[in-house]
Design a protein around this motif. Structure first.
Motif, PDB file in Angstrom:
ATOM      1  N   UNK A 175       0.703  -1.457   0.427  1.00 55.05           N
ATOM      2  CA  UNK A 175       0.174   0.004  -0.190  1.00 55.05           C
ATOM      3  C   UNK A 175       0.909   1.366   0.300  1.00 55.05           C
ATOM      4  N   UNK A 176       2.014   1.153   0.708  1.00 55.40           N
ATOM      5  CA  UNK A 176       2.500   2.343   1.466  1.00 55.40           C
ATOM      6  C   UNK A 176       3.979   2.407   0.224  1.00 55.40           C
ATOM      7  N   UNK A 177       4.523   1.462  -0.635  1.00 57.13           N
ATOM      8  CA  UNK A 177       5.646   1.346  -1.874  1.00 57.13           C
ATOM      9  C   UNK A 177       6.548   2.295  -1.761  1.00 57.13           C
ATOM     10  N   UNK A 178       7.182   2.390  -1.102  1.00 49.65           N
ATOM     11  CA  UNK A 178       8.463   3.118  -1.069  1.00 49.65           C
ATOM     12  C   UNK A 178       7.951   4.636  -0.638  1.00 49.65           C
ATOM     13  N   UNK A 236       8.171   3.228  -8.915  1.00 48.56           N
ATOM     14  CA  UNK A 236       9.226   3.019  -7.131  1.00 48.56           C
ATOM     15  C   UNK A 236       9.281   1.187  -7.200  1.00 48.56           C
ATOM     16  N   UNK A 237       9.341   0.577  -8.268  1.00 49.25           N
ATOM     17  CA  UNK A 237       9.914  -0.943  -8.535  1.00 49.25           C
ATOM     18  C   UNK A 237      10.781  -0.870  -9.627  1.00 49.25           C
ATOM     19  N   UNK A 244      17.025 -12.893  -1.211  1.00 51.49           N
ATOM     20  CA  UNK A 244      17.491 -11.744  -0.488  1.00 51.49           C
ATOM     21  C   UNK A 244      17.820 -11.395  -1.983  1.00 51.49           C
ATOM     22  N   UNK A 245      18.384 -11.802  -2.850  1.00 51.22           N
ATOM     23  CA  UNK A 245      18.447 -11.076  -4.072  1.00 51.22           C
ATOM     24  C   UNK A 245      18.106 -10.895  -5.295  1.00 51.22           C
ATOM     25  N   UNK A 246      16.668 -11.148  -5.929  1.00 53.79           N
ATOM     26  CA  UNK A 246      15.412 -10.834  -6.323  1.00 53.79           C
ATOM     27  C   UNK A 246      15.309  -9.505  -5.348  1.00 53.79           C
ATOM     28  N   UNK A 247      14.928  -9.633  -4.068  1.00 57.20           N
ATOM     29  CA  UNK A 247      13.895  -8.622  -3.285  1.00 57.20           C
ATOM     30  C   UNK A 247      14.350  -7.289  -3.734  1.00 57.20           C
ATOM     31  N   UNK A 248      16.357  -7.445  -2.692  1.00 60.68           N
ATOM     32  CA  UNK A 248      16.816  -6.352  -3.386  1.00 60.68           C
ATOM     33  C   UNK A 248      16.912  -5.464  -4.068  1.00 60.68           C
ATOM     34  N   UNK A 249      16.979  -7.056  -5.865  1.00 61.87           N
ATOM     35  CA  UNK A 249      16.458  -6.035  -6.895  1.00 61.87           C
ATOM     36  C   UNK A 249      15.001  -5.380  -7.548  1.00 61.87           C
ATOM     37  N   UNK A 250      14.119  -5.538  -6.379  1.00 61.07           N
ATOM     38  CA  UNK A 250      13.019  -4.983  -6.576  1.00 61.07           C
ATOM     39  C   UNK A 250      12.180  -3.707  -6.533  1.00 61.07           C
ATOM     40  N   UNK A 251      12.967  -2.933  -5.403  1.00 61.83           N
ATOM     41  CA  UNK A 251      12.918  -1.873  -5.301  1.00 61.83           C
ATOM     42  C   UNK A 251      14.075  -0.699  -5.056  1.00 61.83           C
ATOM     43  N   UNK A 252      15.040  -1.989  -4.867  1.00 66.69           N
ATOM     44  CA  UNK A 252      16.095  -0.308  -4.678  1.00 66.69           C
ATOM     45  C   UNK A 252      17.438   0.250  -5.622  1.00 66.69           C
TER      46      UNK A 252
END
Ligand SMILES: Cc1cc2nc3c(=O)[nH]c(=O)nc-3n(C[C@H](O)[C@H](O)[C@H](O)COP(=O)(O)OP(=O)(O)OC[C@H]3O[C@@H](n4cnc5c(N)ncnc54)[C@H](O)[C@@H]3O)c2cc1C
Ligand code: FES
Lengths: 373, 332
Positions: free
Chosen positions: A125-128, A275-276, A240-248
C-alpha cells in the motif's frame, strides 16, 4: 529518471488504462492459470521429496549435492512462485482452500499471517513511502539518501550480508518492528501476538530441518543437517538478491508522506511504476524468481496471477512509453551491482560523495519540483 | 511434523486425490443418464466419509474452468448402501458441467452430510413422500432406505414430472414395491391439487409428509396443509435459496458471528460493518492487501472494481471492495 510530470487528468487516464488492463486479465483467468500453478506445486513437492530422499544417500557425494540442489529448488519455488503469490491472493478466485491466501503457509520460518500484514498491506500500500514502507532498508539498512545518516550505518554492507545469509530469520523478525521498538513508538508487549506465531512457526521449521530429518537419517545426521542448512542458505541468498533488486536499484523513486496523501488511483499506479524495477532473464529465471523479476507489473497488480506478468509486460511498457514514464529494467548483474553500490555509498555520510547523491524523487504531477536531497 | 507446513494430504493427493486422509472426497465409479436431462453418479467416498442419513444433502465441489464451485446435492440412494448415488438435473453451471463431464474416475470434494430433512428414528407407520422434478432425490433416498429396512408400514410416493421419460431411476423406484403415483404434468394430471392428495393417500392427514420440489409444487402443497390445519405434519426441503436477490441498497446485512444486523445502505461492506460498530480487520481499503477478506454465507455482492456480481453462498469476499446487493450474511 522519474520521467515526465503528469497532470491530474493524465494521471486519471493512466489509472483508467491500467484498470482496463487489469480487467482484461481478470476476465480471462481460468483453467490455464490453475493448471500452471498445479504444475508448479507438483514440481515443488516432487523436488522436495526427491531432495529429502537423496540426502538419505548423503554418504555418496553426488547424491548429497543433487539432494541439496533439489531441496533448494523446492524451497525457492515454495517461497516465491507459490507462497508469495498465493498469499497475495493471486489465486483466491480459484476458491481452492489449499491455495488460498487465508490458509496457505510456506516453507520458511516467517509465519504467513505476520508476513501478509507487513508485506501485502504495509509494503504494497505504501510502496517506497519513506517512514511508512518498512521495506525501505528493512529498518536496519540505509538504502535511500532520505534516510538520515548515522554512524550505525557504517556497517551497512555487513548488515546486508548478514541479512542475506539469515534472510528467512530476517523476514520473520521484520514483523517485530524493532526500529519502532527502539524509538519507543511501539511497546514490547504489543508484539506478543506476532511473537507467539514466530515461536510456533520457527520452532516447527527448525525442528523439521535441523532435528527430525537429520535424526531419521541415523548415522548421516550431520550430513543431512548440513544439506538442509545449505538448502535454506541457497534459498536465502536467492530470495534476498531478487527482492533487493525489486525496489533498490538506482533509478527507483521514493516518496514522502505528504506527496502521497489522498492520492488518486492513477497516482497510486504512478507511484508503483516509479517505485519498482524489473530484472530481465529467461523463462526459467522468471519462474524461479516467482515472477518477481516483473516487480513493476507485480506492484501495479499484486493480486493477478504472477504468470500473467510477463504476458502483460509489453502492454505496461507501451503505456509507460506513451506517458513518458521510465520502465526500470536490466539484467540481474546490473541491478544487483547497482544495489550493492547503493549499500556501500549510503554507508558513508553524503558529504563523502560531494553532497547530493542523485536520488530519484517520485515527482508526482502536483506541480511541485523534485525535492533537493 | 515431517510434512509441515503443508500437511500430509497435500503430498498424498499428488499420488492420487483419493489417498487424502483428512479431506472427504468421492470418486465417481459409475455414470448413468436415465432421463434426457439428468445424470446419476455412483460415488465411492474416501476413508474420512462418515455416511449420511436419508434426506440429508452433501456439498459437492468441482473445478469448472479453474474455479472451484460448490453446490448441494442430496444422495438418492439408501443410507444403508455402500457409497451413495447422486442424481443431478442439468440446469446451470455446475449441473450442466457434471452432465457433460462426469465419468468414472472423476474425484469430487465432499462436505460431511448435513440437513435435518430426515425420517424420525422410529419410522412412522404412514408416510407420504411428495416430490417434483429434481426434488425427487431426498425422498427417493428415504424410500430406498425404508425398503432396505424392510419397513412394513404404508408408504406412498407421489412424484410430479413432465412425463415418464423424465423420472430418474424409475426402475429402481418400481422395484421398491411401495405404492408409486406418477403425475405427468404434461399429460392429463396437470399440476398439484388437493384432489391428487386425496386420491393418492386418503389418510394423509394422519401421516407424516415429506415434500421437495419446484417452488410451484412446494407452495401448492404447503397451502393445502395450512388450510387443513395440519401444517405440523408436513416437512419440506428447498433446493433453491429462498431470498431472490433484490437490486440495490435494500435488504439487511447480517454479521453472523457478532450477531449484529443493519439496513443495507449500499456502501461497501467494510464501511457498513464499521457503522454497525464492528472493527473488522483491514489494511489498504482498496482491494489489494486482502486483510479484510471474510466469508459471505448468503446473498449477493457486487465487486466495486469490476462490477461483477457474486451470488454464490460460502465464498470469500473482500469487504472493502464489495457492495451488498440486497440481503447479505457475512461471517464477521
Ligand atoms: C439442500 C439442497 C439439495 C439439493 N439437491 C439436489 C439434487 O439432489 N439434485 C439436483 O439436481 N439439484 C439439487 N439441488 C440444487 C443444486 O444445489 C443446484 O442449485 C443446481 O444443480 C443448479 O446449480 P448450477 O450450478 O447448475 O446452476 P447455477 O448456475 O447456479 O444456476 C442455475 C440457474 O438457476 C437460476 N437460479 C439459481 N438460483 C435460483 C433461484 N433461487 N430461483 C430461480 N432461479 C435460480 C440461475 O440464475 C441459473 O439460471 C439441491 C439444492 C439444495 C439447496
Ligand atoms: S482492506 Fe485491503 S483488501 Fe480490503
Amino acid at each position: 529518471m522519474s520521467g515526465k510530470r503528469l497532470t491530474p487528468e493524465e494521471l486519471d487516464r493512466l489509472g483508467a488504462e491500467l484498470d482496463a488492463l487489469r480487467q482484461r486479465v481478470v476476465d480471462d483467468l481460468g483453467q490455464a492459470d490453475r493448471d500452471y500453478l498445479l504444475t508448479v506445486v507438483r514440481t515443488q513437492r516432487a523436488l522436495e521429496v526427491a531432495g529429502r530422499g537423496l540426502l538419505f544417500l548423503g554418504f555418496f557425494p553426488p547424491a548429497w549435492l543433487a539432494g541439496v540442489a533439489a531441496l533448494s529448488a523446492s524451497k525457492i519455488l515454495d517461497n516465491m512462485e507459490i507462497g508469495h503469490n498465493v498469499m497475495h491472493g493471486q489465486y483466491d478466485w480459484m476458491r481452492d482452500p489449499a491455495l488460498n491466501s487465508r490458509t496457505f503457509e510456506w516453507d520458511t520460518v516467517a509465519p504467513a499471517a505476520n508476513w501478509k500484514h507487513s508485506h501485502n498491506y504495509v509494503h504494497h500500500t505504501f510502496t517506497n513511502v519513506l517512514g511508512k514502507d518498512r521495506d525501505i532498508g528493512y529498518g536496519i539498512l540505509r538504502i535511500d539518501p532520505e534516510q538520515r545518516w548515522h554512524p550505525y550505518y557504517l556497517g551497512n554492507p555487513v548488515y546486508a550480508f548478514l541479512l542475506m545469509v539469515f534472510f528467512q530469520w530476517g523476514v520473520m523478525l521484520h514483523d517485530l518492528e524493532v526500529e519502532r521498538l527502539v524509538s519507543g513508538e511501539k511497546r514490547w508487549a504489543e508484539t506478543a501476538g506476532v511473537r507467539r506465531l514466530m515461536w510456533r512457526k520457527g520452532l516447527r521449521q527448525a525442528v523439521k530441518d535441523y532435528v527430525l530429518f537429520p535424526a531419521l537419517s541415523g548415522p548421516l545426521f550431520v550430513s543431512t543437517l548440513a544439506g538442509n542448512a545449505t538448502a535454506n542458505l541457497a534459498r536465502n541468498v536467492w530470495a534476498f538478491a531478487i527482492i533487493f533488486c525489486g525496489h533498490f536499484p538506482s533509478g527507483v523513486a521514493s516518496f514522502t508522506e505528504e506527496e502521497t496523501a489522498g492520492e488518486s488511483r492513477g497516482r497510486w499506479y504512478h507511484r508503483q511504476l516509479l517505485g519498482s524495477a524489473n530484472i530481465t532473464g529467461s523463462a526459467l529465471f522468471h519462474v524461479l524468481t516467482g515472477n518477481l523479476s516483473h516487480q513493476i507489473e507485480h506492484h501495479l497488480f499484486p493480486d493477478l496471477p504472477a504468470r500473467r506478468y510477463p504476458m502483460i509486460a509489453p502492454q505496461v511498457r507501451d503505456i509507460c512509453a506513451r506517458y513518458g514514464l521510465p520502465y526500470n529494467t536490466g539484467g540481474l548483474a546490473r541491478q544487483l551491482g547497482s544495489v550493492v553500490g547503493k549499500l556501500v555509498r549510503y554507508a558513508l555520510p553524503d558529504r563523502w560523495w560531494g553532497g547530493t547523491s542523485g536520488p530519484t524523487r517520485g515527482t508526482v504531477g502536483s506541480g511541485r519540483g523534485p525535492r533537493a536531497a | 511434523m515431517l510434512a509441515t507446513p503443508h500437511g500430509i494430504d497435500r503430498y498424498l493427493e499428488l499420488i492420487h486425490p483419493m489417498l487424502a486422509i483428512r479431506e472427504q472426497r468421492g470418486i465417481v465409479t459409475g455414470v448413468h443418464r436415465t432421463t434426457p436431462d439428468t445424470i446419476t453418479l455412483r460415488i465411492r467416498p474416501s476413508r474420512a466419509w462418515r455416511g449420511f442419513t436419508a434426506g440429508q444433502h452433501v456439498r459437492v465441489s468441482v473445478t469448472v474452468d479453474g474455479v472451484r464451485r460448490t453446490r448441494c446435492y442430496s444422495p438418492a440412494s439408501s443410507q444403508h448402501a455402500r457409497g451413495f448415488e447422486l442424481t443431478v438435473k442439468a440446469s446451470g453451471l455446475v449441473s450442466s458441467w457434471l452432465r457433460e463431464n462426469a465419468r468414472p474416475g472423476l474425484v469430487l470434494d465432499l462436505s460431511p452430510a448435513e440437513g435435518d430433512f430426515t425420517l424420525p428414528a422410529t419410522r412412522p407407520d404412514k408416510l407420504l413422500l411428495i416430490s417434483g422434478g429434481s426434488g425427487i432425490t431426498p425422498v427417493m433416498s428415504m424410500l430406498r432406505t425404508l425398503t432396505d429396512e424392510g419397513h412394513t408400514g404404508e408408504v406412498v410416493f407421489l412424484h410430479y414430472a413432465t412425463d415418464e421419460a423424465h423420472v430418474p431411476c424409475l426402475d429402481t423406484l418400481r422395484a421398491t414395491g411401495h405404492r408409486l403415483v406418477l403425475a405427468h404434468t404434461a399429460a392429463g394430471s396437470g399440476h398439484f391439487t388437493e384432489a391428487h392428495l386425496r386420491a393418492a393417500a386418503p389418510w394423509f392427514a394422519e401421516a407424516t409428509t415429506y415434500l421437495c420440489g419446484p417452488p410451484g409444487l412446494m407452495a401448492g402443497v404447503t397451502a393445502v396443509f395450512d388450510q387443513l390445519g395440519i401444517a405440523d405434519r408436513l416437512r419440506t426441503e428447498d433446493f433453491r435459496p429462498s431470498t431472490p436477490a433484490d437490486p440495490g441498497a435494500v435488504g439487511r446485512i447480517t454479521f453472523s458471528r457478532s450477531g449484529r444486523t443493519c439496513d443495507n445502505t449500499g456502501r461497501s461492506l467494510l464501511e457498513q460493518a464499521e457503522s454497525a460498530g464492528l472493527r473488522p480487520e483491514h489494511g489498504c481499503r482498496m482491494g489489494i492487501c486482502l486483510s479484510c477478506t471474510r466469508r459471505k454465507t448468503a446473498g449477493t455482492v457486487r465487486d466495486l472494481r469490476s462490477g461483477e456480481l457474486n451470488d454464490e453462498d460460502d465464498t470469500e469476499v473482500q469487504l472493502c471492495v464489495s457492495v451488498p446487493v440486497g440481503t447479505v450474511s457475512i461471517d464477521l
